[in-house]
Enzyme design. Structure first.
Site, short mmCIF file in Angstrom:
data_model
loop_
_atom_site.label_atom_id
_atom_site.label_comp_id
_atom_site.label_asym_id
_atom_site.label_seq_id
_atom_site.Cartn_x
_atom_site.Cartn_y
_atom_site.Cartn_z
N SER A 7 0.78 -1.18 -0.06
CA SER A 7 -0.02 0.08 -0.16
C SER A 7 1.10 1.15 -0.01
O SER A 7 1.63 1.42 0.87
CB SER A 7 -0.94 -0.09 1.21
OG SER A 7 -1.24 1.20 1.32
N HIS A 32 -1.34 -1.17 -4.30
CA HIS A 32 -2.39 -1.04 -3.73
C HIS A 32 -2.58 0.73 -3.30
O HIS A 32 -1.69 1.28 -2.57
CB HIS A 32 -2.59 -1.72 -2.25
CG HIS A 32 -4.12 -1.62 -1.52
ND1 HIS A 32 -5.12 -2.12 -1.75
CD2 HIS A 32 -4.34 -0.80 -0.30
CE1 HIS A 32 -5.99 -2.01 -0.84
NE2 HIS A 32 -5.40 -1.10 0.02
N ASP A 34 -4.64 3.61 -1.57
CA ASP A 34 -5.81 3.84 -0.56
C ASP A 34 -6.25 5.34 -0.79
O ASP A 34 -5.67 6.38 -0.77
CB ASP A 34 -5.45 4.10 0.81
CG ASP A 34 -4.98 2.39 1.25
OD1 ASP A 34 -6.04 1.64 1.04
OD2 ASP A 34 -3.81 2.08 1.52
N MET A 36 -8.94 8.24 0.65
CA MET A 36 -9.82 8.59 1.69
C MET A 36 -10.12 10.08 1.57
O MET A 36 -9.49 10.84 1.23
CB MET A 36 -8.82 8.44 2.96
CG MET A 36 -8.38 7.31 2.85
SD MET A 36 -7.36 7.13 4.40
CE MET A 36 -6.72 5.57 4.55
N HIS A 65 -8.36 1.11 -3.85
CA HIS A 65 -9.34 1.06 -2.59
C HIS A 65 -10.08 2.30 -2.21
O HIS A 65 -9.21 3.22 -1.70
CB HIS A 65 -8.42 0.50 -1.33
CG HIS A 65 -9.30 0.27 -0.05
ND1 HIS A 65 -8.48 -0.11 0.97
CD2 HIS A 65 -10.58 0.19 0.22
CE1 HIS A 65 -9.77 -0.43 2.00
NE2 HIS A 65 -10.74 -0.17 1.46
N MET A 67 -12.11 4.44 -0.09
CA MET A 67 -12.65 4.96 0.97
C MET A 67 -13.31 6.31 1.04
O MET A 67 -12.95 7.10 1.88
CB MET A 67 -11.65 4.76 2.31
CG MET A 67 -11.09 3.28 2.52
SD MET A 67 -9.86 3.30 3.46
CE MET A 67 -8.58 3.38 1.90
N MET A 138 -11.58 -5.91 5.56
CA MET A 138 -10.61 -5.04 6.48
C MET A 138 -10.38 -5.68 7.76
O MET A 138 -11.21 -6.14 8.59
CB MET A 138 -11.53 -3.69 6.52
CG MET A 138 -11.49 -2.76 5.57
SD MET A 138 -10.10 -2.34 4.61
CE MET A 138 -9.11 -1.36 5.92
N ASP A 176 -6.72 -6.64 4.31
CA ASP A 176 -6.02 -5.19 4.50
C ASP A 176 -6.14 -4.60 5.83
O ASP A 176 -7.02 -4.53 6.14
CB ASP A 176 -6.68 -4.36 3.31
CG ASP A 176 -6.22 -2.84 3.48
OD1 ASP A 176 -5.03 -2.51 3.79
OD2 ASP A 176 -6.70 -1.92 2.69
C1 DX5 Z 1 -6.25 1.38 5.75
C2 DX5 Z 1 -5.80 1.08 4.42
C3 DX5 Z 1 -4.80 -0.08 4.48
C4 DX5 Z 1 -3.40 0.63 4.92
C5 DX5 Z 1 -2.68 -0.46 5.49
O1 DX5 Z 1 -7.57 2.25 5.77
O2 DX5 Z 1 -6.92 0.63 3.66
O3 DX5 Z 1 -4.39 -0.11 2.92
O4 DX5 Z 1 -2.41 1.41 4.23
O5 DX5 Z 1 -1.70 -0.30 6.11
P1 DX5 Z 1 -0.85 -1.41 7.38
O6 DX5 Z 1 -0.56 -2.41 6.45
O7 DX5 Z 1 0.17 -0.51 7.77
O8 DX5 Z 1 -2.01 -1.85 8.25
ZN ZN Z 2 -6.47 -0.36 1.62
#
Ligand code: DX5
Ligand code: ZN
Length: 218
Positions: A7, A32, A34, A36, A65, A67, A138, A176
């Site tokens: 990620s 990956h 993320d 947000m 991903h 969010m 998750m 994840d």
């Molecule tokens: C959290 C993200 C993850 C995050 C994982 O909301 O969706 O993808 O980057 O990070 P680690 O592996 O450090 O938990």
């Molecule tokens: Zn993620």
């Protein structure tokens, strides 16, 4: 086969092209990404222009991903920016709009996926799996990297894995959150085949060996 998806949330954003190049060299299967929005989760990360920039420099598929609240509004934009897999949270809109987002993604030639937060039961995603190319469970509350792995999500992972197997669906199963050398085996044992690792990958002194270890599975 086990796939590894580092990620970029834990990457050096000032050197993203180099980070992505290294991931590929280290044998990662997906990047990956993320996304947000400060609404669906209490954090803001990156958006469409960064996905487009990453798509230009990545030799491996982008696993995006989302969010974000009501993601149907941005589905076309993320597909056009270069997502190869686009994941929607089942909690982020009405069932009708989630279905529309998955169908639109497929129409645009991108692999649709559904994700489930820790507090949401497996049953919430099962009706969508026929439409999906991947499901993401998750193992932390979404929003931040570096949190503690929630082992109590393993029964949910197993339930979803069994559902996929029983119906012979063409659907990958991703985990994840808090996944690393100490926690990946239980995920694989419970049916995951795609492992996201943010902080564990980027903090590793030997990320190539880390990817190799995860690839071995159990
Ligand atoms: C959290 C993200 C993850 C995050 C994982 O909301 O969706 O993808 O980057 O990070 P680690 O592996 O450090 O938990
Ligand atoms: Zn993620």
């Amino acid at each position: 086969m086990i796939k590894v998806a580092p990620s970029i949330l834990s990457a050096d954003f000032a050197n993203l092209a180099q980070e992505i190049h290294s991931m590929t060299e280290n044998g990662a299967d997906y990047v990956h990404v993320d996304i947000m929005d400060g609404q669906f989760v209490p954090n803001i990360s990156i958006g469409i222009p960064v996905v487009a920039a990453v798509a230009k420099v990545s030799a491996i598929p982008l696993d995006v991903h989302l969010m974000i609240d009501r993601p149907l509004r941005y589905t076309e934009a993320f597909c056009k920016a270069g997502a190869n897999i686009l994941t929607f949270h089942v909690e982020s809109d009405t069932p009708e709009n989630i279905r529309k987002a998955l169908e639109l993604t497929r129409e645009l030639g991108v692999r649709p996926a559904i994700s489930v937060k820790p507090g949401t039961p497996a049953q919430a995603v099962l009706p969508y799996l026929e439409l999906c190319s991947m499901v993401l469970v998750m193992t932390v509350e979404p929003g931040f990297g570096g949190q503690k792995f929630m082992a109590d999500m393993m029964p949910k992972l197993r339930t979803i894995a069994n559902y996929i197997k029983d119906r012979n669906l063409d659907c990958e199963l991703e985990v994840d959150g808090g996944v690393g050398a100490e926690t990946f085996r239980t995920c694989v044992e419970n049916g995951a085949n795609v492992l996201v690792a943010g902080s564990a990958y980027f903090k590793s002194t030997d990320p190539k060996s880390f990817v190799d270890l995860l690839h071995k599975g159990i």
